[in-house]
Design an enzyme around this catalytic site. Structure first.
Site, PDB file in Angstrom:
ATOM      1  CG  ASP A 186      -2.273   0.588   0.938  1.00 44.53           C
ATOM      2  OD1 ASP A 186      -2.635   0.708  -0.255  1.00 44.53           O
ATOM      3  OD2 ASP A 186      -3.001   0.936   1.888  1.00 44.53           O
ATOM      4  CG  ASP A 265      -7.939   0.569   2.634  1.00 45.68           C
ATOM      5  OD1 ASP A 265      -6.860  -0.040   2.622  1.00 45.68           O
ATOM      6  OD2 ASP A 265      -8.181   1.547   1.893  1.00 45.68           O
TER       7      ASP A 265
END
Length: 371
Positions: A186, A265
């Site tokens: 990420d 997420d």
């Protein structure tokens, strides 16, 4: 002082709704995964419908995700229709999975009959199953036609829940390996991909709008009414809320008018929450004394991981508002969820047990198979 005002946007309806929705979906996904596992054990279903990740699979997820991200970044216009079709089929299956427990509950509560109506692929289909397929397909078609953000969120949440239920982590060791790899993944794709590929790959892919196959069909058949209704689609790989939530937003609005959070997420931390929920459930079953069972309820690991997720999410949104730039949410979510679980288990001297995982389920499966 100006920085404080930048962060106050977290108190706006859209921000609060996004935070509450993400926390609820993450916890709900973990809880559904726990109940799904119980259901499989009750039914003695040993068909391995869910996938338990091992070390090599955990390492491959960030690699395959990176390849998919690059493929979408460079070839989005070419594979847009294919992505939409694949998403539509996946959404129907995910909606069916998420709605089926409620239909089963209603059948049991009201004693409704559920006769078989047909056979498909050598499997018999009941009336309730046919009804669920039609409802799920209808919702997906409504999303294809309208592209409304509420339907987009509904499909995204369904996909998240289905993923967490069918892809499981065996222990904290594999969980930590996966989370750390995705933590690096990420950070790289949000902060450093522009230096390598000339654009922020993660943000570009996340904000892309896909071609609508319904609009393509309307064009080919010269249906002006349907052409006006159908817009480009936000694929349900994220949940979105209009910044002007109370005023509403028309479908097909600019992505800058929305707050968004990727499904990863929510789904990735939910896998950790599902793992600790299963551990808490197993520990509560092992307790014999009722007094110990009641005192254990306040010390479950889920009550450390879930608030940690909320804190990490708020921190990610706050930093994003403060810097006025997108943030890799896992940069904040991984330490805030994995950290408390490992620390508390170390304090309680249960880290080894949580790290290696309980092998009870495997032994139970073997015993059930023999029976």
């Amino acid at each position: 002082m100006e920085a404080i005002w930048e962060v106050l946007y977290l108190l706006e309806p859209a921000s609060l709704t996004l935070i509450l929705t993400a926390v609820a979906v993450t916890f709900g996904s973990a809880l559904r995964a726990l109940n799904y596992g119980k259901e499989m054990e009750r039914n003695r279903d040993l068909s391995e419908e869910s996938i338990t990740l091992d070390r090599s699979q955990a390492l491959m997820i960030p690699v395959m995700s990176s390849c998919g991200l690059l493929l979408t970044f460079y070839l989005f216009s070419l594979i847009s229709q294919l992505l939409t079709a694949f998403t539509a089929v996946s959404s129907v299956m995910a909606l069916y999975f998420c709605l089926s427990p409620y239909v089963t509950y209603l059948k049991l509560q009201f004693g409704l009959a559920d006769p078989f109506v047909s056979r498909c692929c050598s499997k018999s289909i009941t009336r309730s199953q046919m009804f669920l397929v039609l409802v799920s397909s209808g919702i997906v078609v409504a999303w294809l036609v309208s592209g409304h953000w509420v339907l987009n969120n509904l499909l995204g949440i369904s996909i998240c829940i289905a993923f967490v239920c069918h892809v499981r982590l065996p222990n904290i060791k594999i969980c930590a390996l996966l989370l750390v790899c995705l933590f690096v993944y990420d950070i790289f794709w949000v902060f450093f991909s522009e230096r390598v590929f000339g654009a922020n790959v993660m943000v570009s892919v996340a904000t892309q709008q896909a071609s609508n196959p319904v609009h393509t069909v309307a064009d080919s058949l010269s249906l002006p009414g349907l052409q006006l209704i159908t817009k480009k689609l936000e694929l349900p790989v994220k949940i979105v809320f209009p910044r002007n939530l109370m005023g509403g937003m028309v479908p097909g609005g600019s992505t800058a008018d929305f707050m968004m959070l990727g499904l990863g997420d929510m789904a990735i931390p939910a896998m950790l929450l599902a793992l600790v929920l299963c551990f808490d459930h197993q520990k509560s079953k092992d307790i014999v004394n009722p007094g110990d069972r009641s005192s254990f309820k306040g010390h479950k690991y889920i009550w450390y991981a879930l608030p940690g997720y909320a804190v990490g999410l708020v921190a990610a949104l706050a930093v994003s508002g403060f810097t006025n730039s997108p943030q890799p949410a896992l940069l904040y979510l991984v330490p805030s969820t994995l950290g408390p679980v490992i620390f508390i288990s170390w304090i309680r001297k249960e880290l080894t047990e949580l790290w290696e995982g309980t092998k009870l389920n495997l032994n139970e499966k073997a015993r059930l198979t023999e029976v």
